[in-house]
Enzyme design. Structure first.
Site, PDB file in Angstrom:
ATOM      1  N   GLY A  42      -4.424  -5.695   6.975  1.00  0.00           N
ATOM      2  CA  GLY A  42      -5.585  -4.830   7.166  1.00  0.00           C
ATOM      3  C   GLY A  42      -6.598  -5.294   8.192  1.00  0.00           C
ATOM      4  O   GLY A  42      -7.186  -4.482   8.906  1.00  0.00           O
ATOM      5  N   GLY A 100      -9.955  -3.957   2.984  1.00  0.00           N
ATOM      6  CA  GLY A 100      -8.987  -3.860   4.075  1.00  0.00           C
ATOM      7  C   GLY A 100      -9.156  -2.575   4.854  1.00  0.00           C
ATOM      8  O   GLY A 100     -10.205  -1.919   4.803  1.00  0.00           O
ATOM      9  N   GLY A 157      -0.216  -2.619   6.223  1.00  0.00           N
ATOM     10  CA  GLY A 157      -0.006  -3.876   6.929  1.00  0.00           C
ATOM     11  C   GLY A 157      -1.202  -4.787   6.779  1.00  0.00           C
ATOM     12  O   GLY A 157      -2.030  -4.587   5.888  1.00  0.00           O
ATOM     13  N   THR A 174       0.815  -1.219   0.000  1.00  0.00           N
ATOM     14  CA  THR A 174       0.000   0.000   0.000  1.00  0.00           C
ATOM     15  C   THR A 174       0.849   1.268   0.000  1.00  0.00           C
ATOM     16  O   THR A 174       1.972   1.253   0.502  1.00  0.00           O
ATOM     17  CB  THR A 174      -0.852  -0.042   1.286  1.00  0.00           C
TER      18      THR A 174
HETATM   19  N1  ASP Z   1      -3.387  -2.643   4.550  1.00  0.00           N
HETATM   20  C1  ASP Z   1      -3.651  -3.086   3.213  1.00  0.00           C
HETATM   21  C2  ASP Z   1      -4.836  -4.007   3.215  1.00  0.00           C
HETATM   22  O1  ASP Z   1      -4.969  -4.793   4.118  1.00  0.00           O
HETATM   23  C3  ASP Z   1      -2.516  -3.790   2.590  1.00  0.00           C
HETATM   24  C4  ASP Z   1      -1.190  -3.082   2.698  1.00  0.00           C
HETATM   25  O2  ASP Z   1      -0.985  -2.259   3.564  1.00  0.00           O
HETATM   26  O3  ASP Z   1      -0.334  -3.364   1.874  1.00  0.00           O
HETATM   27  O4  ASP Z   1      -5.590  -3.963   2.280  1.00  0.00           O
END
Ligand code: ASP
Length: 353
Positions: free
Chosen positions: A272, A248, A270, A218
């Site tokens: 999610g 997420g 992270g 992300t």
């Molecule tokens: N937090 C994001 C999600 O869970 C994924 C990420 O942070 O890469 O969709």
């Protein structure tokens, strides 16, 4: 808390009395306040990122892209733009890059498509906009801004969000616009693993055994402008092989994104599901405000104690109105960069930088 109120009150009285004494107009009184130090921080995702995963050329390319994005956002602030403008400008550079899991380079769903999520919050007004599961919007963060500014709602999803995007004349693209071969390979590997484990156990256990590097990437940005106003934004493709319209934390105000001038602005990355359950971004701001503790302490506690105890991996970038920046993460690495008034840009990927 009390001293924050007192300092605001005193600040207000001084501004008010100087306006009265010297006959300053409201505009001049506003000008007197525009000396706040500007600052910005960005992230390109946290996860199992270690030096051996990169060739020297790849590492340089990632660092250059992070620097380009942080510099772009900083330039907006330097030219007198708002923190919201800066956050959008930085995120759009990362959305356009195939390196990160947002826009071009977004991960694939189980069905081989891209479903994008984004959110944006203004710390002065507490206005926010978010979109989830959009498939044809070229810049999800720009659509989140349109939701904030032009719709009566905070969060739009799926086809409705796309209908709104078309009404707002947002640039639309084919879903394949976001395709990249390395993400396709990641999907194929993830599905192989999922199908095998799911046959032996169940769907919940199968997803839990997916390695963390299938999940993250992300992008996000937080900034404070010369008016002392905070903003935060996050944009993502979510999680590789996600199914059933999974959403997420990234588009959820309070989980992946939060901004409030009284405390701080946060963008998260992270796993999610944990960030939603522990409302990570809002919790960091609330701890700062209610416990009257510094930004770094609030951010560190949530990321390296609360989330670690819960088993949730990832990190955040956070900023306060004085331009203090904190970027803790509990994973191996986090793509990150920051820039403060009169200081060179800081760009980092690994833990010990
Ligand atoms: N937090 C994001 C999600 O869970 C994924 C990420 O942070 O890469 O969709």
């Amino acid at each position: 808390m009390l001293h924050m109120f007192q300092s605001k009150f005193i600040h207000g009285v001084i501004l008010f009395s100087s306006s009265v004494l010297f006959g300053l107009s409201n505009a001049h009184a506003e000008d007197a306040r525009i000396s706040n130090p500007i600052a910005i921080a960005i992230h390109g995702g946290a996860g199992t990122i270690s030096k051996e995963n990169f060739t020297p050329e790849q590492e340089t390319a990632y660092r250059n892209k992070l620097k380009e994005a942080v510099d772009r956002g900083y330039l907006v602030l330097q030219q007198g733009g708002t923190s919201t403008d800066a956050v959008i400008a930085a995120i759009q550079i990362l959305e356009a890059s195939p390196f990160f899991n947002a826009g071009v380079g977004a991960v694939y769903t189980y069905d081989g498509e891209h479903e994008l999520d984004a959110s944006l919050m203004d710390g002065k007004t507490l206005e926010a906009g978010a979109v989830s599961g959009v498939k044809h919007v070229s810049s999800p963060i720009a659509l989140a801004r349109a939701v904030k500014d032009k719709s009566p709602h905070v969060m739009l999803s799926g086809e409705g969000a796309e209908e709104f995007a078309r009404q707002q004349n947002r640039p639309m693209v084919e879903n394949s616009h976001f395709d990249t071969p390395h993400r396709k390979l990641q999907l194929d590997k993830a599905k192989q693993k999922l199908n095998k484990t799911e046959a032996e156990t169940d769907i919940k256990s199968a997803y839990q055994t997916l390695p963390t590097n299938f999940k993250y990437g992300t992008v996000g940005a937080v900034a404070v402008d010369k008016f002392g106003n905070l903003a935060s934004g996050t944009s993502t493709g979510g999680m590789t092989a996600k199914r059933f319209g999974r959403v997420g934390d990234s588009p959820i105000i309070g989980a992946g994104t939060y901004a409030n001038n009284d405390s701080c602005a946060v963008s998260a990355t992270g796993h999610g599901e944990y960030f939603i359950r522990y409302h990570v971004a809002a919790d960091i701001c609330a701890r700062m405000q209610y416990q009257d503790i510094p930004l770094a302490q609030a951010a560190e506690t949530v990321v390296n104690q609360v989330l670690v105890d819960a088993g949730g991996s990832g990190g955040v970038i956070a900023i306060d109105a004085k331009g203090n920046i904190s970027m803790p993460f509990n994973s191996k690495g986090m793509y990150r960069a920051s820039r403060k008034q009169d200081e060179p840009a800081y760009v980092a990927i690994f833990k010990t930088e």
